[in-house]
Design an enzyme around this catalytic site. Structure first.
Site, PDB file in Angstrom:
ATOM      1  N   ILE A  13       0.833  -1.205   0.000  1.00  0.00           N
ATOM      2  CA  ILE A  13       0.000   0.000   0.000  1.00  0.00           C
ATOM      3  C   ILE A  13       0.867   1.255   0.000  1.00  0.00           C
ATOM      4  O   ILE A  13       0.570   2.236  -0.700  1.00  0.00           O
ATOM      5  CB  ILE A  13      -0.947  -0.016   1.228  1.00  0.00           C
ATOM      6  CG1 ILE A  13      -1.942  -1.179   1.123  1.00  0.00           C
ATOM      7  CG2 ILE A  13      -1.689   1.312   1.374  1.00  0.00           C
ATOM      8  CD1 ILE A  13      -2.800  -1.395   2.372  1.00  0.00           C
ATOM      9  N   TYR A 141      -1.565  -7.135  16.586  1.00  0.00           N
ATOM     10  CA  TYR A 141      -1.895  -6.161  15.541  1.00  0.00           C
ATOM     11  C   TYR A 141      -3.114  -5.290  15.880  1.00  0.00           C
ATOM     12  O   TYR A 141      -3.012  -4.049  15.824  1.00  0.00           O
ATOM     13  CB  TYR A 141      -2.087  -6.930  14.230  1.00  0.00           C
ATOM     14  CG  TYR A 141      -2.336  -6.120  12.994  1.00  0.00           C
ATOM     15  CD1 TYR A 141      -1.289  -5.506  12.316  1.00  0.00           C
ATOM     16  CD2 TYR A 141      -3.619  -5.985  12.475  1.00  0.00           C
ATOM     17  CE1 TYR A 141      -1.510  -4.778  11.156  1.00  0.00           C
ATOM     18  CE2 TYR A 141      -3.849  -5.257  11.321  1.00  0.00           C
ATOM     19  CZ  TYR A 141      -2.799  -4.662  10.665  1.00  0.00           C
ATOM     20  OH  TYR A 141      -3.021  -3.935   9.524  1.00  0.00           O
ATOM     21  N   LYS A 145      -3.232  -1.110  16.361  1.00  0.00           N
ATOM     22  CA  LYS A 145      -3.970  -0.231  15.446  1.00  0.00           C
ATOM     23  C   LYS A 145      -4.961   0.652  16.220  1.00  0.00           C
ATOM     24  O   LYS A 145      -5.159   1.824  15.887  1.00  0.00           O
ATOM     25  CB  LYS A 145      -4.677  -1.056  14.367  1.00  0.00           C
ATOM     26  CG  LYS A 145      -3.696  -1.743  13.405  1.00  0.00           C
ATOM     27  CD  LYS A 145      -2.856  -0.705  12.657  1.00  0.00           C
ATOM     28  CE  LYS A 145      -1.912  -1.315  11.646  1.00  0.00           C
ATOM     29  NZ  LYS A 145      -1.170  -0.321  10.863  1.00  0.00           N
TER      30      LYS A 145
END
Ligand SMILES: NC(=O)c1ccc[n+]([C@@H]2O[C@H](COP(=O)([O-])OP(=O)(O)OC[C@H]3O[C@@H](n4cnc5c(N)ncnc54)[C@H](O)[C@@H]3O)[C@@H](O)[C@H]2O)c1
Length: 244
Positions: A13, A141, A145
Site C-alpha cells: 500500500i 496487531y 492499530k
C-alpha cells in the site's frame, strides 16, 4: 510543490501511496527499512528521494526526516507488520516487535516530522478495521492499530495550535501487501468479496485516494478523524448472521 514522506513505501500500500502522491505533484520521500526496495521505487518517481530508516529506532527516524529536509507538508505513517497466529501463541518477542514497528514507529516518525513542520503540516497514519473490531489470529496487531487511532487523536488536539493536523485511514479487506497471500486462495477471496456490501475487495489505490483527499484543500478542516475505507464491511455484521 508539496513534500511528503511515506513510510513503508518500498512495497504494498505504501508504494501505491507514494506513486499516487508523486502523480499528484508531491515530492516524495520513499522511506523503508528495505534500502534496495526504497531506491527502486524512488527511481520510478519524479524527484523522489529514497530514505533508508528503521521506524522503530528514534535516531534513525529523525535522521531520515532531517535528510529529507524542510519543508515537510505530509507524513504518511504506513509502515506496519502483522505476526499471524492466536494471541496466546505469540511470543513476547512477536508482541514487542509488532508494538515497536506499528505504534512506536508512528510515534517516532510523528515526533520527528512535527518538529520539522514549523509552517504547519499533516500526519496521516494507516490503521486498520482490526483496530476497531479485532480479527482472530492477528496477535498484537489489533491492539496496536487501536492505539494508533488514539495517538492520532492526541496528536490532533496537541498539534493543532501549530497548524499540524493528524488523521488516520483505516483500511478494510485490501487486496495488496500483507494480505496478498490470504487472497491468493480463490475461495477466501470469493467469500471475503461477497461479505463486503460493495461486493469487492479494496485496493491500495482506494487507500491512497483517501490519504490524498484528507491532505487536499477539501479535507482542510478534518482533524483527529479515523476514515474507514472498507466498502461498508464494518456495518455488515447483522447481514453476516443467519436469520434462522
Ligand atoms: N494489506 C492490507 O490488507 C491492510 C489492511 C489494513 C491495514 N493495512 C495497513 O497498511 C499498511 C501497509 O501494509 P501493507 O499491506 O502494504 O504491508 P507490506 O508488508 O506490503 O509493506 C510494509 C512495508 O513496511 C516496511 N517496514 C516494515 N518494518 C519497517 C520498519 N521497522 N521501518 C521501516 N519500514 C518498515 C516493509 O519493508 C514494507 O516495505 C500497514 O500499516 C498495515 O497494517 C494493510
Amino acid at each position: 510543490m508539496k513534500r511528503a514522506i511515506v513510510t513503508g513505501a518500498a512495497a504494498g500500500i505504501g508504494r501505491v501511496i507514494a506513486e499516487r502522491a508523486a502523480a499528484a505533484g508531491y515530492q516524495v520521500g520513499v522511506l523503508d527499512l528495505d534500502a534496495e526496495g526504497a531506491r527502486a521505487v524512488a527511481d520510478t518517481l519524479d524527484g523522489a528521494i529514497a530514505l533508508t530508516a528503521d521506524v522503530t529506532d528514534a535516531t534513525s527516524a529523525e535522521a531520515a526526516v532531517e535528510r529529507f529536509g524542510p519543508p515537510l507538508d505530509l507524513l504518511v505513517n504506513n509502515a506496519g507488520i502483522v505476526v499471524f497466529g492466536p494471541l496466546l501463541e505469540q511470543t513476547p518477542e512477536d508482541f514487542r516487535r509488532t508494538v515497536e514497528v506499528n505504534l512506536l514507529g508512528c510515534f517516532h516518525m510523528a515526533r520527528a516530522a512535527a518538529l520539522q513542520m514549523s509552517e504547519g503540516g499533516h500526519i496521516v497514519s494507516i490503521t486498520s478495521i482490526n483496530g476497531i473490531t479485532p480479527g482472530p489470529g492477528t496477535g498484537a496487531y489489533p491492539a496496536t492499530k487501536a492505539a494508533i487511532a488514539q495517538l492520532t487523536r492526541q496528536l490532533a488536539i496537541e498539534c493543532g495550535e501549530r497548524r499540524i493536523r493528524a488523521n488516520a485511514v483505516s483500511p478494510g479487506f485490501i487486496d495488496a501487501g500483507m494480505s496478498e497471500p490470504i487472497y491468493a486462495d480463490p475461495e477466501v477471496r470469493a467469500r471475503r468479496s461477497a461479505g463486503v456490501p460493495l461486493g469487492r475487495l479494496g485496493t491500495a489505490v482506494d487507500i491512497a485516494n483517501a490519504v490524498l483527499f484528507l491532505d487536499s484543500e477539501a479535507g482542510a478542516y478534518i482533524n483527529g478523524h479515523e476514515l474507514v475505507v472498507d466498502g461498508g464491511v464494518m456495518h455488515s455484521l447483522l447481514d453476516q448472521l443467519p436469520r434462522e
